[in-house]
Write an enzyme that holds these catalytic residues in place. Sequence first.
Site, PDB file in Angstrom:
ATOM      1  N   CYS A  50       0.806  -1.215   0.000  1.00 44.95           N
ATOM      2  CA  CYS A  50       0.000   0.000   0.000  1.00 44.95           C
ATOM      3  C   CYS A  50       0.841   1.268   0.000  1.00 44.95           C
ATOM      4  CB  CYS A  50      -0.950   0.003   1.202  1.00 44.95           C
ATOM      5  SG  CYS A  50      -0.113  -0.151   2.789  1.00 44.95           S
ATOM      6  N   SER A 109       9.187   2.491   6.586  1.00 42.66           N
ATOM      7  CA  SER A 109       7.731   2.386   6.492  1.00 42.66           C
ATOM      8  C   SER A 109       7.049   3.714   6.790  1.00 42.66           C
ATOM      9  CB  SER A 109       7.208   1.319   7.457  1.00 42.66           C
ATOM     10  OG  SER A 109       7.673   0.039   7.089  1.00 42.66           O
ATOM     11  N   SER A 115       5.596  -4.065  11.542  1.00 44.01           N
ATOM     12  CA  SER A 115       6.160  -5.383  11.258  1.00 44.01           C
ATOM     13  C   SER A 115       5.506  -6.081  10.071  1.00 44.01           C
ATOM     14  CB  SER A 115       6.041  -6.275  12.500  1.00 44.01           C
ATOM     15  OG  SER A 115       4.679  -6.406  12.892  1.00 44.01           O
ATOM     16  N   GLN A 116       4.463  -5.501   9.495  1.00 51.25           N
ATOM     17  CA  GLN A 116       3.785  -6.139   8.368  1.00 51.25           C
ATOM     18  C   GLN A 116       4.713  -6.316   7.167  1.00 51.25           C
ATOM     19  OE1 GLN A 116       0.353  -7.301   8.238  1.00 51.25           O
ATOM     20  NE2 GLN A 116       0.944  -7.193  10.375  1.00 51.25           N
ATOM     21  N   SER A 192      -3.867 -10.384   5.157  1.00 51.99           N
ATOM     22  CA  SER A 192      -3.046 -10.172   6.347  1.00 51.99           C
ATOM     23  C   SER A 192      -3.369  -8.857   7.042  1.00 51.99           C
ATOM     24  CB  SER A 192      -1.560 -10.225   5.964  1.00 51.99           C
ATOM     25  OG  SER A 192      -1.256  -9.228   5.008  1.00 51.99           O
ATOM     26  N   MET A 193      -3.588  -7.779   6.270  1.00 52.43           N
ATOM     27  CA  MET A 193      -3.903  -6.488   6.879  1.00 52.43           C
ATOM     28  C   MET A 193      -5.281  -6.527   7.541  1.00 52.43           C
ATOM     29  SD  MET A 193      -2.550  -3.485   7.370  1.00 52.43           S
ATOM     30  CE  MET A 193      -1.389  -3.109   6.052  1.00 52.43           C
ATOM     31  N   SER A 194      -6.229  -7.201   6.907  1.00 50.43           N
ATOM     32  CA  SER A 194      -7.563  -7.331   7.497  1.00 50.43           C
ATOM     33  C   SER A 194      -7.512  -8.171   8.771  1.00 50.43           C
ATOM     34  CB  SER A 194      -8.520  -7.976   6.487  1.00 50.43           C
ATOM     35  OG  SER A 194      -8.661  -7.163   5.335  1.00 50.43           O
TER      36      SER A 194
END
Length: 433
Positions: A50, A109, A115-116, A192-194
């Site tokens: 993103c 970031s 950590s994503q 993963s974000m959801s």
Amino acid sequence: MSVLVVGLSHRSAPVPLLERTAATGDDLVKLLNDVAGSPYVAEVMIVSTCNRVEVYAAVEKFHGGVSAITEMLSRHSGVPLDELARHLYVHYEDRAVQHMFAVACGLDSMVVGESQILGQLRAAFKLAQQEEAVGRELHEVVQRSLRVGKRAHAETGIDRAGASLVSVGLEVATRHLGPLDGTRALVVGAGSMSALAVATLSRAGVREIVVANRTHDRAVRLAGQYERTRAIELSGLDAALADADLVISCTGAPGLVVHADRLAPADRPRFFLDLALPHDIDPRVRELPGAALAGLEELRTAEEAARAIGPEATEAVRRIVAEEVADFLNAARAAAVAPTVVALRSKAAQVVEAELNRLGGRLPELDDRARAEVAQTVRRVVDKLLHAPTVRVKELASAPGGDAYATALRELFDLDPQAPEAVARADIEGTDP
């Protein structure tokens, strides 16, 4: 072969441009394969998230690699080359390794320390492996970067502030809605974000969490991990939107998922958090009474989490990155001279065998015991003579510019130029990446 990074991120480009260049699904696979097919690129991996689109490649020549990758990004995104080039950054060799390590640690970031990115790097590398686009060069630097990222999070407080886009987004939501406990939340997507959003909302004590996803089974699996959470079909999205106080969307869909003209009026505050690229939520949502919307552009100003981390943790991570980069590069330089050392010892062994055979022809009366003693003595002398220069050249090779010593060794001992390359090639072919 050298590592090259060509990319753009929230630091170098506006979000609308990131939206145009981001690639997902089949588009990402096609871009990956097209870059891999360039004669200037030996290996490639693409990180498309993103807030960044970065191409990591192993190339023989800098300018050819940069030109090929830039042209591919322009062609696939439809962004004119001159417009795209203004926002691209390029890192090469040592700087490329340093950049990947910093990215893995979350230093680059939007929210420092999140950590994503570790999971996103793993996913990018896995896709590149599936498409047979990576080999030994990128394998080594990616695996090391993942270890560096884990070390940074384990040894410092870089993620102490809940450093993720979800956490910062929910801080913004709280300013509009007040405390989140007692609210109804809708999460659109099951990636993963959801999943991180659902976990964070559950810890915040929201009254109910609804998960909507195109693949219903994934929504069910995600919802089943938490109390007060249920899954719905995507066809029930409009009804769920009408009941929700807080909506978080991150689907990776190519177009809008939440449309302003399909939202029912509400007499209460509502907050929409759009973490997708391209956007999931219609920007016109902001025009609805009581509604507020935050996307990636707005989250750029959410610096509270980064400040809460404190400069000590950030500096500690920078020191870890510098230490790990130096160690990695030293090991890589030492490994690069190894084929020359092997080729030198191989040539010495051939000379010894040839001389022993010649001696055997001239002195046929030597018995086996005497012959073995002579052979052992000659080999011992050669080994002792070669020991110091081969050990020393490995030590010298670990310093910047150390490859010159390997070149000098090849010249001094008149080694076949193809011999070290043959050793290196055999080493690579015998390694399973």
